[in-house]
Design an enzyme around this catalytic site. Structure first.
Site, PDB file in Angstrom:
ATOM      1  N   TYR A  94       0.858  -1.190   0.000  1.00  0.00           N
ATOM      2  CA  TYR A  94       0.000   0.000   0.000  1.00  0.00           C
ATOM      3  C   TYR A  94       0.890   1.235   0.000  1.00  0.00           C
ATOM      4  O   TYR A  94       1.850   1.319   0.773  1.00  0.00           O
ATOM      5  CB  TYR A  94      -0.904  -0.005   1.230  1.00  0.00           C
ATOM      6  CG  TYR A  94      -1.714   1.256   1.399  1.00  0.00           C
ATOM      7  CD1 TYR A  94      -2.920   1.424   0.735  1.00  0.00           C
ATOM      8  CD2 TYR A  94      -1.266   2.285   2.222  1.00  0.00           C
ATOM      9  CE1 TYR A  94      -3.662   2.592   0.882  1.00  0.00           C
ATOM     10  CE2 TYR A  94      -1.996   3.448   2.379  1.00  0.00           C
ATOM     11  CZ  TYR A  94      -3.191   3.596   1.704  1.00  0.00           C
ATOM     12  OH  TYR A  94      -3.918   4.756   1.853  1.00  0.00           O
ATOM     13  N   HIS A  95       0.567   2.213  -0.844  1.00  0.00           N
ATOM     14  CA  HIS A  95       1.401   3.406  -1.008  1.00  0.00           C
ATOM     15  C   HIS A  95       0.878   4.546  -0.152  1.00  0.00           C
ATOM     16  O   HIS A  95      -0.219   5.045  -0.370  1.00  0.00           O
ATOM     17  CB  HIS A  95       1.402   3.827  -2.473  1.00  0.00           C
ATOM     18  CG  HIS A  95       2.615   4.617  -2.877  1.00  0.00           C
ATOM     19  ND1 HIS A  95       3.080   5.693  -2.150  1.00  0.00           N
ATOM     20  CD2 HIS A  95       3.467   4.481  -3.937  1.00  0.00           C
ATOM     21  CE1 HIS A  95       4.154   6.184  -2.740  1.00  0.00           C
ATOM     22  NE2 HIS A  95       4.416   5.466  -3.825  1.00  0.00           N
ATOM     23  N   GLY A  96       1.670   4.971   0.833  1.00  0.00           N
ATOM     24  CA  GLY A  96       1.327   6.149   1.613  1.00  0.00           C
ATOM     25  C   GLY A  96       1.615   7.418   0.832  1.00  0.00           C
ATOM     26  O   GLY A  96       2.064   7.380  -0.316  1.00  0.00           O
TER      27      GLY A  96
END
Length: 332
Positions: free
Chosen positions: A131-133
């Site tokens: 998951y990309h913050g």
């Protein structure tokens, strides 16, 4: 010489620093009530100072580490013959050692960074899907901790705009950042690399929020890469990554602007020292009979399960800060 009448009308010179400064400014400019203006300015400074500490100091520390990284790389490039190249013959081996210790130290101090589940990463090639913050800083911490703990180096696929940023060529090369055509990714995995990719990419980074919505759209190329390379997929998620840095991606004009020019022009704020924990899920094994669509759905479900298990939703900055004071979980 000043006469006695003029002297008596001016009165005594004030003794306090603020009053004396106001007196001088008043005499010089002819403006009355300068002490009130100075008092108001001092009050504003007192109010805004904590905000400056909250917003400016973290950014300054991050960019200090980043610029230090670039400086070390340039020094290393000039003197790399004097550094240990390691058993692999990698000319950047010494540079990697310097960088990973710098960023691991930043993660420990600023976020109390922890890595859990790295035993789920096999010694064989694999594709990590994360998951990309709002910022990829959690990936830097993961990459550094994994190399220190397991001596395992992880390459990562980045958006094309990253390669156009000035001054980053050497940094990108040392960190193993790759442009992501499918053929390049498959080739890297077949060579034995550990490869990481975020299917949500920049869109997820900018426009997901404290609900931690996965924003992959119809992207399934990563699944086809894993199938073609015959490697397992490993889901990865960092707890509180959205509380560390927030974006203003909820404002529609920024979304429209991004979709038009495809550049990440969205304001960010924060860099709060919240607790970061990266969790590595169990591998999804290679299955020759599965389709890319099915593998995409399976991977998304596995990543969502990690988010549901380890992240309180909606995310809360204060709660994430308080987690720094909780008992440290034992790292695997």
């Amino acid at each position: 010489m000043i006469g006695s009448n003029e002297s008596s009308t001016e009165g005594p010179i004030p003794t306090s620093y603020l009053s004396f400064l106001a007196y001088l400014l008043g005499e010089w400019t002819g403006v009355e009530h300068t002490e009130d203006y100075l008092s108001y300015g001092a009050y504003l400074s007192w109010v805004l100072f904590p905000l400056a500490i909250v917003f400016i100091l973290p950014v300054a520390i991050f960019f200090f580490c980043f610029n230090t990284s670039l400086l070390l790389l340039h020094i290393y490039k000039r003197r790399k013959n004097g550094f240990n190249e390691g058993h692999s013959g990698d000319v950047w081996y010494g540079a990697k050692e310097m960088l990973v210790n710098l960023w691991d130290g930043h993660g420990r101090v600023w976020h109390g960074y922890e890595l859990h589940g790295d035993e789920n990463i096999p010694e064989v090639p694999a594709l990590i899907v994360f998951y990309h913050g709002a910022s990829p800083v959690d990936y830097l911490y993961f990459m550094a901790r994994l190399l220190i703990r397991r001596k395992r180096y992880c390459h990562v696929v980045a958006d094309h705009f990253v390669f156009r940023l000035p001054g980053l060529k050497m940094f990108i090369e040392v960190l193993g950042v790759m442009h992501g055509p499918k053929e390049v990714c498959v080739s890297a995995l077949k060579k034995g690399y550990l490869l990481a990719i975020s299917p949500g990419g920049v869109r997820e980074a900018l426009f997901s929020d404290e609900t931690y919505a996965i924003m992959w759209g119809n992207r399934k190329g990563f699944a086809q890469v894993a199938i073609d390379a015959k490697v397992p997929i490993i889901p990865m998620f960092t707890q509180n990554v959205r509380e560390g840095i927030r974006t203003l991606g909820g404002i529609k004009i920024f979304r429209k602007l991004y979709e038009r020019i495809r550049l990440p022009i969205v304001p960010m704020y924060g860099w709060f020292p919240v607790k970061f924990r990266t969790f590595i899920g169990e591998p999804i094994p290679y299955d020759p009979n599965i389709t890319a669509e099915e593998l995409t759905a399976k991977t998304k479900a596995a990543l969502q399960a990690l988010i549901t298990k380890h992240q309180k939703i909606p995310g809360n900055i204060l709660r994430a800060l308080m987690e720094r004071f909780q008992t440290r979980q034992k790292e695997d």
